[in-house]
Design a protein around this motif. Structure first.
Motif, PDB file in Angstrom:
ATOM      1  N   HIS A 142       0.832  -1.213   0.000  1.00  0.00           N
ATOM      2  CA  HIS A 142       0.000   0.000   0.000  1.00  0.00           C
ATOM      3  C   HIS A 142       0.865   1.261   0.000  1.00  0.00           C
ATOM      4  CE1 HIS A 142      -3.601  -2.410   1.811  1.00  0.00           C
ATOM      5  NE2 HIS A 142      -3.570  -2.464   0.497  1.00  0.00           N
ATOM      6  N   ILE A 143       1.999   1.213   0.702  1.00  0.00           N
ATOM      7  CA  ILE A 143       2.923   2.367   0.688  1.00  0.00           C
ATOM      8  C   ILE A 143       3.462   2.586  -0.726  1.00  0.00           C
ATOM      9  CG2 ILE A 143       5.172   3.200   1.491  1.00  0.00           C
ATOM     10  CD1 ILE A 143       4.577   1.754   4.163  1.00  0.00           C
ATOM     11  N   ALA A 144       3.830   1.498  -1.408  1.00  0.00           N
ATOM     12  CA  ALA A 144       4.348   1.618  -2.775  1.00  0.00           C
ATOM     13  C   ALA A 144       3.303   2.241  -3.699  1.00  0.00           C
ATOM     14  CB  ALA A 144       4.776   0.242  -3.290  1.00  0.00           C
ATOM     15  N   GLU A 145       2.037   1.873  -3.530  1.00  0.00           N
ATOM     16  CA  GLU A 145       0.957   2.459  -4.342  1.00  0.00           C
ATOM     17  C   GLU A 145       0.779   3.938  -4.008  1.00  0.00           C
ATOM     18  OE1 GLU A 145      -2.286  -0.068  -3.341  1.00  0.00           O
ATOM     19  OE2 GLU A 145      -1.635  -1.726  -4.644  1.00  0.00           O
ATOM     20  N   PHE A 146       0.889   4.275  -2.729  1.00  0.00           N
ATOM     21  CA  PHE A 146       0.788   5.669  -2.278  1.00  0.00           C
ATOM     22  C   PHE A 146       1.887   6.525  -2.909  1.00  0.00           C
ATOM     23  CE2 PHE A 146       2.689   8.595   0.886  1.00  0.00           C
ATOM     24  CZ  PHE A 146       1.666   9.522   1.028  1.00  0.00           C
ATOM     25  N   ILE A 147       3.115   6.014  -2.911  1.00  0.00           N
ATOM     26  CA  ILE A 147       4.249   6.751  -3.486  1.00  0.00           C
ATOM     27  C   ILE A 147       4.075   6.897  -4.997  1.00  0.00           C
ATOM     28  CG2 ILE A 147       6.735   6.619  -3.946  1.00  0.00           C
ATOM     29  CD1 ILE A 147       7.025   5.276  -1.186  1.00  0.00           C
ATOM     30  N   LYS A 148       3.614   5.839  -5.670  1.00  0.00           N
ATOM     31  CA  LYS A 148       3.396   5.891  -7.111  1.00  0.00           C
ATOM     32  C   LYS A 148       2.361   6.953  -7.462  1.00  0.00           C
ATOM     33  CE  LYS A 148       2.028   3.055 -11.067  1.00  0.00           C
ATOM     34  NZ  LYS A 148       1.610   1.686 -11.526  1.00  0.00           N
ATOM     35  N   CYS A 183       7.176   2.197  -7.988  1.00  0.00           N
ATOM     36  CA  CYS A 183       7.751   1.982  -6.652  1.00  0.00           C
ATOM     37  C   CYS A 183       7.641   0.504  -6.314  1.00  0.00           C
ATOM     38  CB  CYS A 183       7.029   2.838  -5.609  1.00  0.00           C
ATOM     39  SG  CYS A 183       7.659   2.604  -3.934  1.00  0.00           S
ATOM     40  N   ASP A 184       8.749  -0.111  -5.981  1.00  0.00           N
ATOM     41  CA  ASP A 184       8.796  -1.532  -5.652  1.00  0.00           C
ATOM     42  C   ASP A 184       8.617  -1.705  -4.137  1.00  0.00           C
ATOM     43  OD1 ASP A 184       9.380  -4.188  -5.235  1.00  0.00           O
ATOM     44  OD2 ASP A 184      11.244  -4.188  -6.386  1.00  0.00           O
ATOM     45  N   PRO A 185       7.610  -2.477  -3.698  1.00  0.00           N
ATOM     46  CA  PRO A 185       7.419  -2.698  -2.255  1.00  0.00           C
ATOM     47  C   PRO A 185       8.659  -3.253  -1.558  1.00  0.00           C
ATOM     48  CG  PRO A 185       5.534  -3.523  -3.477  1.00  0.00           C
ATOM     49  CD  PRO A 185       6.567  -3.148  -4.491  1.00  0.00           C
ATOM     50  N   ASP A 186       9.530  -3.938  -2.329  1.00  0.00           N
ATOM     51  CA  ASP A 186      10.745  -4.495  -1.735  1.00  0.00           C
ATOM     52  C   ASP A 186      11.732  -3.407  -1.318  1.00  0.00           C
ATOM     53  OD1 ASP A 186      12.192  -6.949  -1.045  1.00  0.00           O
ATOM     54  OD2 ASP A 186      13.645  -6.286  -2.552  1.00  0.00           O
ATOM     55  N   ASN A 187      11.522  -2.180  -1.804  1.00  0.00           N
ATOM     56  CA  ASN A 187      12.392  -1.058  -1.431  1.00  0.00           C
ATOM     57  C   ASN A 187      11.859  -0.288  -0.230  1.00  0.00           C
ATOM     58  OD1 ASN A 187      14.101  -1.617  -3.576  1.00  0.00           O
ATOM     59  ND2 ASN A 187      13.065  -0.226  -4.976  1.00  0.00           N
ATOM     60  N   ILE A 188      10.774  -0.769   0.373  1.00  0.00           N
ATOM     61  CA  ILE A 188      10.129  -0.083   1.497  1.00  0.00           C
ATOM     62  C   ILE A 188      10.504  -0.779   2.804  1.00  0.00           C
ATOM     63  CG2 ILE A 188       7.927   0.615   2.527  1.00  0.00           C
ATOM     64  CD1 ILE A 188       8.479   1.973  -0.143  1.00  0.00           C
ATOM     65  N   PHE A 189      10.874   0.024   3.803  1.00  0.00           N
ATOM     66  CA  PHE A 189      11.206  -0.496   5.133  1.00  0.00           C
ATOM     67  C   PHE A 189      10.408   0.291   6.173  1.00  0.00           C
ATOM     68  CE2 PHE A 189      14.688  -1.546   2.408  1.00  0.00           C
ATOM     69  CZ  PHE A 189      15.219  -2.737   2.880  1.00  0.00           C
ATOM     70  N   VAL A 212      -1.752   5.765   4.223  1.00  0.00           N
ATOM     71  CA  VAL A 212      -1.384   5.616   2.813  1.00  0.00           C
ATOM     72  C   VAL A 212      -2.502   4.971   1.996  1.00  0.00           C
ATOM     73  CG1 VAL A 212       1.081   5.521   3.337  1.00  0.00           C
ATOM     74  CG2 VAL A 212      -0.221   3.374   3.181  1.00  0.00           C
ATOM     75  N   ASN A 213      -3.442   4.325   2.666  1.00  0.00           N
ATOM     76  CA  ASN A 213      -4.574   3.680   1.985  1.00  0.00           C
ATOM     77  C   ASN A 213      -5.869   4.061   2.709  1.00  0.00           C
ATOM     78  OD1 ASN A 213      -5.965   1.985   0.194  1.00  0.00           O
ATOM     79  ND2 ASN A 213      -5.717   0.194   1.527  1.00  0.00           N
ATOM     80  N   PRO A 214      -6.239   5.344   2.655  1.00  0.00           N
ATOM     81  CA  PRO A 214      -7.388   5.845   3.420  1.00  0.00           C
ATOM     82  C   PRO A 214      -8.712   5.489   2.748  1.00  0.00           C
ATOM     83  CG  PRO A 214      -6.476   7.604   2.097  1.00  0.00           C
ATOM     84  CD  PRO A 214      -5.590   6.408   1.871  1.00  0.00           C
ATOM     85  N   PRO A 215      -9.828   5.859   3.380  1.00  0.00           N
ATOM     86  CA  PRO A 215     -11.142   5.612   2.769  1.00  0.00           C
ATOM     87  C   PRO A 215     -11.247   6.269   1.388  1.00  0.00           C
ATOM     88  CG  PRO A 215     -11.389   6.304   5.050  1.00  0.00           C
ATOM     89  CD  PRO A 215      -9.953   6.501   4.706  1.00  0.00           C
ATOM     90  N   LYS A 216     -11.978   5.599   0.491  1.00  0.00           N
ATOM     91  CA  LYS A 216     -12.139   6.097  -0.877  1.00  0.00           C
ATOM     92  C   LYS A 216     -13.549   6.667  -1.068  1.00  0.00           C
ATOM     93  CE  LYS A 216      -8.752   2.814  -2.677  1.00  0.00           C
ATOM     94  NZ  LYS A 216      -8.274   2.489  -1.312  1.00  0.00           N
ATOM     95  N   PRO A 217     -13.709   7.521  -2.065  1.00  0.00           N
ATOM     96  CA  PRO A 217     -15.048   8.091  -2.310  1.00  0.00           C
ATOM     97  C   PRO A 217     -16.108   7.009  -2.398  1.00  0.00           C
ATOM     98  CG  PRO A 217     -13.420   9.165  -3.708  1.00  0.00           C
ATOM     99  CD  PRO A 217     -12.709   8.032  -3.033  1.00  0.00           C
ATOM    100  N   GLY A 218     -17.228   7.253  -1.727  1.00  0.00           N
ATOM    101  CA  GLY A 218     -18.321   6.291  -1.718  1.00  0.00           C
ATOM    102  C   GLY A 218     -18.301   5.345  -0.530  1.00  0.00           C
ATOM    103  N   GLU A 219     -17.154   5.223   0.154  1.00  0.00           N
ATOM    104  CA  GLU A 219     -17.080   4.355   1.332  1.00  0.00           C
ATOM    105  C   GLU A 219     -17.617   5.090   2.561  1.00  0.00           C
ATOM    106  OE1 GLU A 219     -13.339   1.531  -0.113  1.00  0.00           O
ATOM    107  OE2 GLU A 219     -13.003   3.033   1.453  1.00  0.00           O
ATOM    108  N   PRO A 220     -18.110   4.366   3.558  1.00  0.00           N
ATOM    109  CA  PRO A 220     -18.794   4.993   4.700  1.00  0.00           C
ATOM    110  C   PRO A 220     -17.966   6.038   5.442  1.00  0.00           C
ATOM    111  CG  PRO A 220     -19.127   2.615   4.716  1.00  0.00           C
ATOM    112  CD  PRO A 220     -18.146   2.892   3.630  1.00  0.00           C
ATOM    113  N   SER A 221     -16.653   5.858   5.527  1.00  0.00           N
ATOM    114  CA  SER A 221     -15.813   6.748   6.339  1.00  0.00           C
ATOM    115  C   SER A 221     -15.215   7.912   5.547  1.00  0.00           C
ATOM    116  CB  SER A 221     -14.669   5.947   6.979  1.00  0.00           C
ATOM    117  OG  SER A 221     -15.166   4.951   7.830  1.00  0.00           O
ATOM    118  N   TYR A 222     -15.462   7.945   4.238  1.00  0.00           N
ATOM    119  CA  TYR A 222     -14.743   8.905   3.383  1.00  0.00           C
ATOM    120  C   TYR A 222     -15.027  10.358   3.749  1.00  0.00           C
ATOM    121  CZ  TYR A 222     -13.244  11.521  -0.716  1.00  0.00           C
ATOM    122  OH  TYR A 222     -12.645  12.440  -1.531  1.00  0.00           O
TER     123      TYR A 222
END
Length: 531
Positions: free
Chosen positions: A171-177, A185-191, A397-407
């Motif tokens: 999820h961090i790699a997707e956030f950075i991308k 962004c490769d998840p293997d580069n995340i610590f 890095v992976n928060p609620p998305k539009p349409g979800e209850p918490s957004y």
């Protein structure tokens, strides 16, 4: 029974043999023992030389690298703040009702409310029975289930991989991308680490030289966050300070980088340049053009970039925008796109302010694969970072998305925090610049102002006669008279002959106005008293 009898007989024979050689007769021994058992106590005589037990660890034997560590953010003024709080609690009369802690970027301690979605997911992960409670929104429950399923035994009490949970790193790699306009962004580069500071320290350790070589040199800004100078002292490395230009909104000059680099070559091997953007304690935001210049210069010097980007969500100035060093380097193209970078992020800052979660991550860019294997080995010695902290990071890095209850609530709370910080950044700058003998650059980002203050020569002399920096004397006087706790600029380093302090912009608006009103009265009084 026969075996036991033989053992007993053998024991008696052995005892009798020894008795004849070294013991007094048994009867005498028994009689003496019976007579003295009740009437005498053992006497232990301690010689005068033994009266003080010698300790292994003393100030004389303590390693100098430990003693050289300084961390001003929790230094003398903060210690005095704790003392004053105890005195007030015990009814000691003071010229103020409470201590105002403006010394550290601890958002929740100054009154900021937690983001609801973050705490809901963390609560469920800590106590999964809450999944059965109808009060929690479905998306928070689904997020918690996903994270718990990734944990050993379905519990945040289990260790994770040393680099962190795979799903969080993904999820961090997707956030950075997404942040960097599609740059991969490769998840293997995340610590994942214990706050950003844990990652910074491990990367600085990776850059050290062997003892038989010149010490590693780290280029750090002046003013700088004390973590860097403290870690350099701890690692027995060399500090290469480059001055930020206060007269140019704390800008970073390539000529100044070149000056500091060249002056260091006779005492160390420069290995990395540390850049804090947005700045701490100075609150500036680097322009894209300035960052491009820095990348090109660092590449030419074969320096590793340590990009402290924990305040990337905190940009307030009109026309200013955060750019990551990874994105800037990639867009410059070859060969600059090949520069080695470590970028740091944290849950402690931004809009979330979850300092106590102690969660952070760093991404390594263009690191040699064999070296990365060594980094993983070094990370494994730490076992893993807090798993609840990893949960907290995942919700950011992976928060609620539009349409979800918490957004809607999430966006409302997030924007509420950031808008409030923007207003306070403008307010603090405006009010400080109205005070005689104070000047402050605009707070473009981060969470701090770093005003320059006038200290009269008489006060400077008095401070030096008492073995302290003039701005330390000033800040101690400030807290003793007003209860306002700030950090002297000398703790961050500054140009010789200038004096500053760092204050946060975090307290509620009414408290900031009260704080700065008290500060103005103190400062005017201080100038008169010491002129």
């Amino acid at each position: 029974m026969l075996c036991n009898n033989n053992v007993s007989i053998n024991a008696i024979r052995l005892f009798s043999s020894l008795q004849n050689k070294i013991f007094v007769p048994v009867a005498t021994l028994t009689q003496t023992t019976n007579n003295n058992l009740k009437s005498t106590k053992p006497e232990f005589k301690i010689s005068e030389s033994d009266s003080k037990i010698q300790k292994c660890l003393t100030m004389e034997t303590l390693c100098s690298t430990v003693k050289n560590v300084q961390y001003a953010v929790r230094g003398k003024v903060v210690i005095r703040a704790a003392e004053l709080e105890k005195e007030l609690k015990n009814g000691v009369s003071k010229p103020f009702e409470r201590v105002i802690r403006a010394n550290i970027g601890d958002c929740h301690a100054t009154g900021q409310k937690p983001i609801t979605f973050l705490r809901q997911v963390m609560a469920i992960c800590a106590y999964p029975d809450l999944l059965e409670i109808s009060d929690f929104p479905q998306d928070a429950k689904e997020k918690a289930k996903e994270l718990l399923n990734a944990c050993g035994g379905g519990s945040v009490g289990a260790y994770t991989d040393s680099a962190g949970l795979d799903i969080v790193r993904k999820h961090i790699a997707e956030f950075i991308k997404n942040r960097d306009a599609g740059i991969s962004c490769d998840p293997d580069n995340i610590f994942l680490t214990t706050g950003a500071s844990g990652g910074i320290k491990i990367m600085m350790k990776m850059l050290l030289n062997d003892p038989n070589l010149k010490p590693a040199g780290f280029m750090i800004p002046i003013p700088q966050y004390p973590l860097y100078s403290a870690t350099i002292s701890e690692y027995n490395a060399e500090k290469i300070g480059y001055y930020l230009d206060e007269d140019n909104n704390w800008g970073l000059s390539i000529d100044e980088l070149e000056r500091s680099y060249q002056e260091s070559l006779n005492r160390c091997q420069p290995k990395a340049i540390c850049i804090i953007n947005p700045g701490n304690p100075t609150g500036q935001v680097l322009s894209l053009e300035n960052m491009q210049q820095i990348v090109k210069w660092a590449y030419d010097k074969r320096l590793f970039i340590l990009a402290d980007e924990v305040y990337q969500d905190n940009v307030y100035a009109e026309g200013m925008k955060f750019h990551s060093f990874k994105k800037v380097a990639a867009e410059l193209g070859y060969p600059y796109s090949q520069i080695e970078i470590a970028s740091f992020y944290s849950t402690s800052k931004g809009f979330m302010g979850e300092c106590g979660a102690r969660a952070g991550y760093f991404e390594v860019v263009n690191m040699d694969e064999d070296v990365k294997a060594e980094l993983k080995k070094l990370s494994s010695a730490q076992l893993c970072s807090s798993v609840l902290g990893q949960v907290c990071m995942d919700t950011i890095v992976n928060p609620p998305k539009p349409g979800e209850p918490s957004y809607e609530l999430f966006i409302k709370e997030k924007q509420g925090v950031l808008n409030s910080l923007k207003e306070k950044a403008q307010l603090v700058t405006e009010l400080l610049n109205k005070i005689e003998g104070v000047k402050c650059n605009p707070v473009q980002g981060a969470m701090y102002a770093f005003p320059q203050i006038t200290i009269p020569p008489k006060a400077i002399q008095h401070a030096k006669e008492n073995g302290m920096e003039p701005d330390m004397f000033y800040c101690l006087e400030l807290i003793n008279q007003t209860g306002i706790c700030v950090v002297p600029g000398s703790g961050f380093h500054q140009r010789p002959g200038t004096y500053h302090f760092r204050t946060t912009i975090l307290p509620p608006t009414d408290q900031i106005k009260s704080l700065l009103s008290k500060f103005e009265k103190f400062h005017v009084r201080f100038l008169k008293e010491w002129s």
